[in-house]
Scaffold this motif. Structure first.
Motif, mmCIF file in Angstrom:
data_model
loop_
_atom_site.group_PDB
_atom_site.id
_atom_site.type_symbol
_atom_site.label_atom_id
_atom_site.label_comp_id
_atom_site.label_asym_id
_atom_site.label_seq_id
_atom_site.Cartn_x
_atom_site.Cartn_y
_atom_site.Cartn_z
ATOM 1 N N GLU A 59 0.828 -1.199 0.000
ATOM 2 C CA GLU A 59 0.000 0.000 0.000
ATOM 3 C C GLU A 59 0.868 1.257 0.000
ATOM 4 N N HIS A 60 1.991 1.216 0.714
ATOM 5 C CA HIS A 60 2.928 2.340 0.697
ATOM 6 C C HIS A 60 3.427 2.600 -0.726
ATOM 7 N N ARG A 61 3.874 1.553 -1.410
ATOM 8 C CA ARG A 61 4.368 1.707 -2.780
ATOM 9 C C ARG A 61 3.273 2.233 -3.711
ATOM 10 N N ARG A 62 2.048 1.745 -3.536
ATOM 11 C CA ARG A 62 0.939 2.203 -4.369
ATOM 12 C C ARG A 62 0.690 3.699 -4.162
ATOM 13 N N LEU A 63 0.657 4.135 -2.896
ATOM 14 C CA LEU A 63 0.409 5.548 -2.624
ATOM 15 C C LEU A 63 1.554 6.430 -3.106
ATOM 16 N N VAL A 64 2.783 6.017 -2.889
ATOM 17 C CA VAL A 64 3.928 6.809 -3.358
ATOM 18 C C VAL A 64 3.898 6.923 -4.877
ATOM 19 N N SER A 65 3.569 5.847 -5.554
ATOM 20 C CA SER A 65 3.463 5.877 -7.011
ATOM 21 C C SER A 65 2.350 6.831 -7.448
ATOM 22 N N LEU A 66 1.221 6.785 -6.770
ATOM 23 C CA LEU A 66 0.107 7.684 -7.075
ATOM 24 C C LEU A 66 0.497 9.140 -6.842
ATOM 25 N N ILE A 67 1.165 9.407 -5.735
ATOM 26 C CA ILE A 67 1.613 10.765 -5.406
ATOM 27 C C ILE A 67 2.562 11.277 -6.484
ATOM 28 N N GLU A 68 3.524 10.455 -6.865
ATOM 29 C CA GLU A 68 4.504 10.856 -7.874
ATOM 30 C C GLU A 68 3.862 11.046 -9.246
ATOM 31 N N SER A 69 3.019 10.109 -9.657
ATOM 32 C CA SER A 69 2.422 10.195 -10.992
ATOM 33 C C SER A 69 1.401 11.322 -11.094
ATOM 34 N N SER A 70 0.795 11.697 -9.971
ATOM 35 C CA SER A 70 -0.195 12.779 -9.961
ATOM 36 C C SER A 70 0.429 14.139 -9.693
ATOM 37 N N GLY A 71 1.712 14.148 -9.365
ATOM 38 C CA GLY A 71 2.388 15.412 -9.080
ATOM 39 C C GLY A 71 1.902 16.082 -7.799
ATOM 40 N N ILE A 72 1.506 15.282 -6.829
ATOM 41 C CA ILE A 72 1.010 15.828 -5.566
ATOM 42 C C ILE A 72 2.186 16.401 -4.779
ATOM 43 N N GLU A 73 2.056 17.640 -4.375
ATOM 44 C CA GLU A 73 3.106 18.335 -3.623
ATOM 45 C C GLU A 73 2.878 18.144 -2.117
ATOM 46 N N PRO A 74 3.943 18.184 -1.321
ATOM 47 C CA PRO A 74 3.775 18.096 0.134
ATOM 48 C C PRO A 74 3.072 19.337 0.667
ATOM 49 N N THR A 75 2.530 19.215 1.869
ATOM 50 C CA THR A 75 1.807 20.322 2.464
ATOM 51 C C THR A 75 2.707 21.520 2.711
ATOM 52 N N PHE A 76 3.996 21.292 2.904
ATOM 53 C CA PHE A 76 4.969 22.374 3.031
ATOM 54 C C PHE A 76 6.356 21.817 2.751
ATOM 55 N N GLU A 77 7.294 22.688 2.533
ATOM 56 C CA GLU A 77 8.689 22.287 2.307
ATOM 57 C C GLU A 77 9.463 22.520 3.594
ATOM 58 N N ARG A 78 10.319 21.593 3.934
ATOM 59 C CA ARG A 78 11.145 21.722 5.151
ATOM 60 C C ARG A 78 12.251 22.690 4.929
#
Length: 78
Positions: A59-78
């Motif tokens: 499930e982690h790999r699926r979500l990371v792949s979805l995040i990357e392929s959808s271009g989802i940005e983090p809520t903020f940058e460190r």
């Protein structure tokens, strides 16, 4: 309904204080560092560690792949 950009800009993981990824289609905020998903119920993020779901590797790999392929940005940058 989507979470407001103002709210997303201040949301952080309650455990490691790092950024999250808003996966709108799945109604969750995801922390890939801890493989932890925070659900969103009735447009309200449930930001309690004890209520979060710890995801397995697949499930982690699926979500990371979805995040990357959808271009989802983090809520903020460190």
């Amino acid at each position: 309904m989507t979470l407001s950009p103002d709210l997303l800009a201040i949301l952080a993981c309650p455990e490691d204080k790092g950024p999250l990824y808003y996966v709108q289609d799945e109604d969750l905020l995801y922390n890939p560092r801890l493989t932890r998903a925070y659900r969103i119920h009735d447009d309200i993020p449930v930001m309690l560690v004890e209520e979060a779901d710890t995801l397995d590797d697949d499930e982690h790999r699926r979500l990371v792949s979805l995040i990357e392929s959808s271009g989802i940005e983090p809520t903020f940058e460190r």
